[in-house]
Design a protein around this motif. Structure first.
Motif, PDB file in Angstrom:
ATOM      1  N   SER A   1       0.742  -1.189   0.283  1.00  0.00           N
ATOM      2  CA  SER A   1      -0.220  -0.011   0.350  1.00  0.00           C
ATOM      3  C   SER A   1       1.056   1.190  -0.109  1.00  0.00           C
ATOM      4  O   SER A   1       2.218   0.901   0.285  1.00  0.00           O
ATOM      5  CB  SER A   1      -0.571   0.118   1.347  1.00  0.00           C
ATOM      6  OG  SER A   1      -0.418   0.005   2.455  1.00  0.00           O
TER       7      SER A   1
ATOM      8  N   LEU B   1       1.537  -6.360  -5.982  1.00  0.00           N
ATOM      9  CA  LEU B   1       0.724  -4.775  -6.171  1.00  0.00           C
ATOM     10  C   LEU B   1       0.859  -5.198  -7.578  1.00  0.00           C
ATOM     11  O   LEU B   1      -0.255  -4.026  -8.275  1.00  0.00           O
ATOM     12  CB  LEU B   1       2.518  -3.498  -6.277  1.00  0.00           C
ATOM     13  CG  LEU B   1       1.795  -2.017  -6.938  1.00  0.00           C
ATOM     14  CD1 LEU B   1       0.860  -1.852  -5.964  1.00  0.00           C
ATOM     15  CD2 LEU B   1       3.206  -1.499  -7.053  1.00  0.00           C
ATOM     16  N   ILE B   2       1.246  -6.119  -9.206  1.00  0.00           N
ATOM     17  CA  ILE B   2       0.431  -5.812 -10.342  1.00  0.00           C
ATOM     18  C   ILE B   2       0.111  -7.056 -10.397  1.00  0.00           C
ATOM     19  O   ILE B   2       0.891  -8.029 -10.192  1.00  0.00           O
ATOM     20  CB  ILE B   2       2.185  -5.485 -11.591  1.00  0.00           C
ATOM     21  CG1 ILE B   2       2.921  -4.314 -10.946  1.00  0.00           C
ATOM     22  CG2 ILE B   2       1.710  -5.559 -12.801  1.00  0.00           C
ATOM     23  CD1 ILE B   2       4.205  -3.868 -12.008  1.00  0.00           C
TER      24      ILE B   2
ATOM     25  N   ILE C   1      -1.243   2.513  -8.622  1.00  0.00           N
ATOM     26  CA  ILE C   1      -0.074   1.509  -8.614  1.00  0.00           C
ATOM     27  C   ILE C   1       0.999   2.280  -9.767  1.00  0.00           C
ATOM     28  O   ILE C   1       2.265   1.849  -8.709  1.00  0.00           O
ATOM     29  CB  ILE C   1      -0.453   0.654 -10.287  1.00  0.00           C
ATOM     30  CG1 ILE C   1      -2.390  -0.304  -9.275  1.00  0.00           C
ATOM     31  CG2 ILE C   1       0.682  -0.429 -10.161  1.00  0.00           C
ATOM     32  CD1 ILE C   1      -1.861  -1.373 -10.037  1.00  0.00           C
TER      33      ILE C   1
ATOM     34  N   ARG D   1       2.895   5.073  -7.082  1.00  0.00           N
ATOM     35  CA  ARG D   1       4.090   3.126  -6.163  1.00  0.00           C
ATOM     36  C   ARG D   1       4.918   2.697  -6.635  1.00  0.00           C
ATOM     37  O   ARG D   1       5.571   2.779  -5.726  1.00  0.00           O
ATOM     38  CB  ARG D   1       2.499   2.131  -5.539  1.00  0.00           C
ATOM     39  CG  ARG D   1       1.319   3.469  -4.653  1.00  0.00           C
ATOM     40  CD  ARG D   1       0.985   2.014  -4.733  1.00  0.00           C
ATOM     41  NE  ARG D   1      -0.414   1.797  -4.177  1.00  0.00           N
ATOM     42  CZ  ARG D   1      -1.678   0.995  -3.325  1.00  0.00           C
ATOM     43  NH1 ARG D   1      -1.163  -0.295  -3.750  1.00  0.00           N
ATOM     44  NH2 ARG D   1      -2.962   1.569  -2.960  1.00  0.00           N
TER      45      ARG D   1
END
Length: 257
Positions: free
Chosen positions: A46, A67-68, A81, A84
């Motif tokens: 996060s 994350l991906i 995304i 980040r």
């Protein structure tokens, strides 16, 4: 320690070939040759976790959830995304995810042990000739207890304020299926194994109705609730005498009010 050396250790703990085909595990952001002195371990990558890593001057983030998931054609600051990823890259933070491979290699057995299951086999084996490797676990309790008592034990062992229960609280429970994270897809497997109850997270209303109609009770301890222990487990089991392993401060996005 070089990033690649830490990766070797992570992939000894949870081999990447265990990961589901749809999953995205391994080094997602960063350089394998990067020097790693401080690692932050979290359930989710996060924005808050990344900010903690920056504040603590960490060189690497390790999470359970990637994350991906889907292919990305662009990495820009126009979406969360991309922001980040860019934030990690701008601060030279490598990022590694260990998801379904960790579920299979470590979390299934650990979760089963937390509630005292014995004679366990995989709820969904990944190898036809080995019933002990796969997603989730099915096993027996050391003694028969009520559904209410088991729900309270789950709360205690997973450090939860509450759980959702489907079924008669006084029902005797002896056989248990458990799958960390989102596990409603394993209802059929639990029934096939002969489980009295399935412990998991993210059970929808109609799936709960279907389960109880087929005499399967449910203890929904939440996605976050059933997986958070992975963070502390990994921090305790990394053999990195020259690397500081830190646990991120995070909480479920759902709040009890």
């Amino acid at each position: 320690m070089k990033c690649r050396d830490l990766i070797k250790q992570l992939e000894t703990i949870a081999p990447v070939h265990y990961a589901e085909k749809w999953d995205n595990v391994g080094l997602i952001v960063g350089d394998e040759e990067q020097q790693v002195n401080k690692v932050l371990i979290a359930l989710d990558p996060s924005t808050e976790v990344i900010e903690q890593a920056i504040e603590q001057q960490c060189d690497m983030i390790i999470t359970h959830h990637p994350l991906i998931f889907s292919p990305m054609k662009k990495i820009t600051s126009n979406d969360f995304i991309g922001r980040r990823i860019l934030n990690m890259m701008n601060h030279s933070i490598a990022y590694y995810a260990m998801h379904t491979n960790m579920d299979i290699a470590i979390m299934a057995d650990e979760a089963a042990a937390m509630i005292g299951l014995k004679d366990t086999i995989a709820l969904e084996p990944i190898e036809s000739n080995n019933l002990h490797v796969g997603i989730g676990r099915f096993g027996k309790l050391t003694r028969t207890i009520t559904l209410l008592d088991l729900a309270n034990e789950v709360k205690k062992q997973f450090h939860l304020d509450g759980v959702r229960v489907v079924g008669e609280l006084t029902k005797d429970i002896k056989t248990v299926a458990i799958s960390t994270g989102s596990g409603e897809d394993f209802i059929e497997h639990a029934i096939e194994r002969g489980a009295d109850v399935l412990i998991t997270g993210d059970i929808r209303h109609h799936k709960a109705l279907d389960a109880i109609e087929r005499n399967l009770c449910i203890i929904d301890a939440g996605h976050y609730g059933t997986e958070r222990f992975m963070v502390e487990w990994l921090a305790a089991h990394l053999d990195v005498s020259n690397v500081t392993a830190m646990v991120a401060k995070e909480q479920s996005p759902f709040k009890n009010i």
